[in-house]
Each structure stands twice: as structure tokens, then as C-alpha cells.
Enzyme design. Structure first.
Site, short mmCIF file in Angstrom:
data_model
loop_
_atom_site.label_atom_id
_atom_site.label_comp_id
_atom_site.label_asym_id
_atom_site.label_seq_id
_atom_site.Cartn_x
_atom_site.Cartn_y
_atom_site.Cartn_z
CB ALA A 67 -43.71 -17.11 19.87
N GLY A 110 -46.16 -20.06 16.35
CA GLY A 110 -46.18 -18.78 15.64
C GLY A 110 -45.71 -18.91 14.19
CD GLU A 113 -50.35 -18.88 16.19
OE1 GLU A 113 -49.20 -18.65 16.64
OE2 GLU A 113 -51.35 -18.88 16.91
CD GLU A 133 -48.88 -22.57 19.67
OE1 GLU A 133 -49.40 -23.66 19.37
OE2 GLU A 133 -48.72 -21.64 18.87
#
Ligand code: CAA
Length: 259
Positions: A67, A110, A113, A133
Site C-alpha cells: 500500500a 499489500g 496480499e 508492515e
């Protein structure tokens, strides 16, 4: 739609669409706009009868490095709650057609993911996977603590989520996170090869098979078995079932029409 953020080719090969993430300078960091475009494109491709399989890829250096940290850095908890950016992932999960991730370079946070939201994964030898993260003071928020243990088991998921360390493509293969590792130059062509093997099957059977496999992660076994059985019986309403079984009996190749 801003053509700079993702590139979409609906007919990359017959029945195969390609989505390429296109923020190379930011290592394809997944900002809100990119995720929104991926979601909208997947919904569009899902409704396009010519498309049977979708491939998502990045570039040689990065599938996606997570992200967009710069977009999130200044936000407060209530901003995050209101924006609810990771709900986009739920919509991606609802795509009926199979999605293959073709990964080279970084697939982090992300990005990892997003890979796990796809149905199959082909990776270049250079690929690196991770949930880093923890190194920026947070934790995975788009499925990393849920899909990762289902893919690699508890202890390895713990190691990845709690240390933030990356794993190689070879480790990802051995741990059950990805389908295959191929030489760097052929990750996309191998993904296409896999997509072609799927695209020549009955698209309705493919869709219901995908739906049933995903239920294995979401339903208790007895209910999931019953769900599977009904999907199986339902396929006997298709022309493709008649064609597939007749072709077997007549010792010829089937020609599936998606009807
Ligand atoms: N968000 C925003 N920008 C990013 C980014 C990210 N996730 N990852 C890389 N970039 C940017 C860098 O800031 C840099 O931009 P500038 O040139 O403007 O400085 C550019 O991409 C190139 O990156 P680096 O110079 O850092 O390249 P490197 O080869 O030295 O390192 C890397 C590569 C190890 C991937 C490193 O960039 C990195 O650690 N990135 C962050 C990875 C990460 O923490 N991802 C998780 C994000 S949070 C998340 O994803 C939450 C969730 O669960 C959904």
C-alpha cells in the site's frame, strides 16, 4: 480512468486479459486510485463474455511494494476507518473469473496480499514476498494475517508478519504460497501458458470450480461439500457438459462454448 496507473489489455491473448500495474517509480505502490481502478477493471472484465482468464502483473522490478505509505503516513484512525481502503480487496475477491498473478521483483505488504487474493501465482526467480508492515509500526491489513496462514501455515505466517523479513520465490514455492517459479524472462509467458490451459475449458465449469475451491476457506466442511455438490449438479444444465462428455465418449477434443 487514468491510463497511467494501470494498463489494461482485454485481448492480450484469445480469452485472456492482462492488467499491468503502472507506477514503476513508486514500485507499483497501491494507492487508493490504483486499487479503485483494479476493482473497476475486474468488474468490467468479469462482465465481458470474451474474457475467460485475467492476469495481473507489474514489471521486472516490482509486482507491488505494498500500500502507498506516503498516502497513508499522515492519516488518523478515523480517516482510515472512513476511507476504508482495504474494503476494495473484498470486491476483488468476488471476481468470478480466475485471476493469475504474474510476479517479478517485490510483492510486499499489500502487494503480497494482492497476490494472495489472486487464484494462482507464477513467479520469476527474482521475486520476493513479504509482509513488512511491522517494520513501519503497523501490521498487515488486507488479508496478510488471514490468507497467509491459510497458505503457508501458522508458524511461517507468524515469522513473516512479526519479523517483516522477505522470502525468496523458491521459499514461497516450497511454502505453498505460489504455483511455480520460472526463469526471470518467462514469468509472464508462463502465466499466459497457465491461463491458456484454463481458457480452453468450459468457462461456466471454471467459474463454479473457482467458487467451490474458495468455499474451502470460508465454510465448515459439510456445508462446503454440499455447496460443491450443488455446483456439480448445476453444470449438467450446460451445453458444455453435454459436449465434454460426448467428446470423451467419441474420443475427440471438446469444443466448449460457455453455454
Ligand atoms: N509506498 C510508497 N512508496 C513506495 C513504497 C510504498 N509501499 N515502496 C517503495 N516506494 C517508493 C520509495 O519511496 C521510492 O520513492 P522515491 O524514489 O521517491 O524515494 C521508490 O519507491 C523506490 O523505492 P526505494 O528507493 O526504497 O527502492 P529500494 O530498492 O531501495 O527498496 C523496497 C525497495 C525494499 C521495496 C523498499 O522500497 C521498501 O521497503 N518499500 C516499502 C515496503 C513496505 O513496507 N510495504 C508495506 C506497505 S504497508 C501495507 O501494504 C499495508 C497493507 O497491509 C495493505
Amino acid at each position: 480512468m487514468n491510463p497511467e496507473l494501470i494498463r489494461v489489455n482485454k485481448a492480450y491473448e484469445k480469452h485472456i486479459a492482462l492488467i499491468q500495474l503502472n507506477r514503476p517509480k513508486e514500485l507499483n505502490a497501491l494507492n487508493l486510485q490504483v486499487m479503485g481502478e483494479i476493482r473497476d477493471t475486474l468488474m468490467e472484465l468479469d462482465n465481458d463474455p470474451e474474457v475467460r482468464v485475467i492476469i495481473i502483473t507489474g514489471n521486472e522490478r516490482a509486482f507491488a511494494a505494498g500500500a502507498d505509505i506516503k498516502q497513508m503516513a499522515g492519516k488518523g484512525a478515523i480517516d482510515m476507518l472512513k476511507i476504508d481502503q482495504f474494503s476494495t480487496w473484498d470486491q476483488i475477491r468476488k471476481t468470478k473469473k480466475p485471476i493469475i498473478a504474474a510476479v517479478s521483483g517485490f510483492a510486499l505488504g499489500g502487494g503480497c496480499e494482492l497476490v494472495m487474493t489472486c487464484d494462482m501465482v507464477v513467479a520469476a526467480e527474482s521475486a520476493q514476498f513479504g509482509q513488512p508492515e511491522i517494520k513501519i509500526g503497523v501490521m498487515p491489513g488486507a488479508g496478510g494475517t488471514q490468507r497467509l496462514p491459510r497458505a503457508v501455515g501458522k508458524v511461517k505466517a507468524m515469522e513473516m508478519a512479526l519479523t517483516g523479513n522477505f522470502i525468496s520465490a523458491e521459499e514461497a514455492l516450497n511454502w505453498g504460497l505460489i504455483n511455480k517459479v520460472v526463469p526471470n524472462e518467462s514469468y509472464l509467458s508462463e502465466a499466459v501458458r497457465l491461463a491458456k490451459d484454463i481458457a480452453k475449458q468450459s468457462p461456466i465449469a471454471v467459474q463454479l470450480a473457482k467458487e467451490s475451491v474458495l468455499k474451502a476457506y470460508e465454510m465448515p466442511l459439510q456445508e462446503a461439500l454440499s455447496f460443491e455438490r450443488k455446483n456439480f449438479y448445476m453444470l449438467f444444465a450446460t451445453q458444455d457438459q453435454k459436449e465434454g462428455m460426448a467428446a470423451f465418449v467419441e474420443k475427440r477434443k471438446p469444443s466448449f462454448k460457455g453455454e
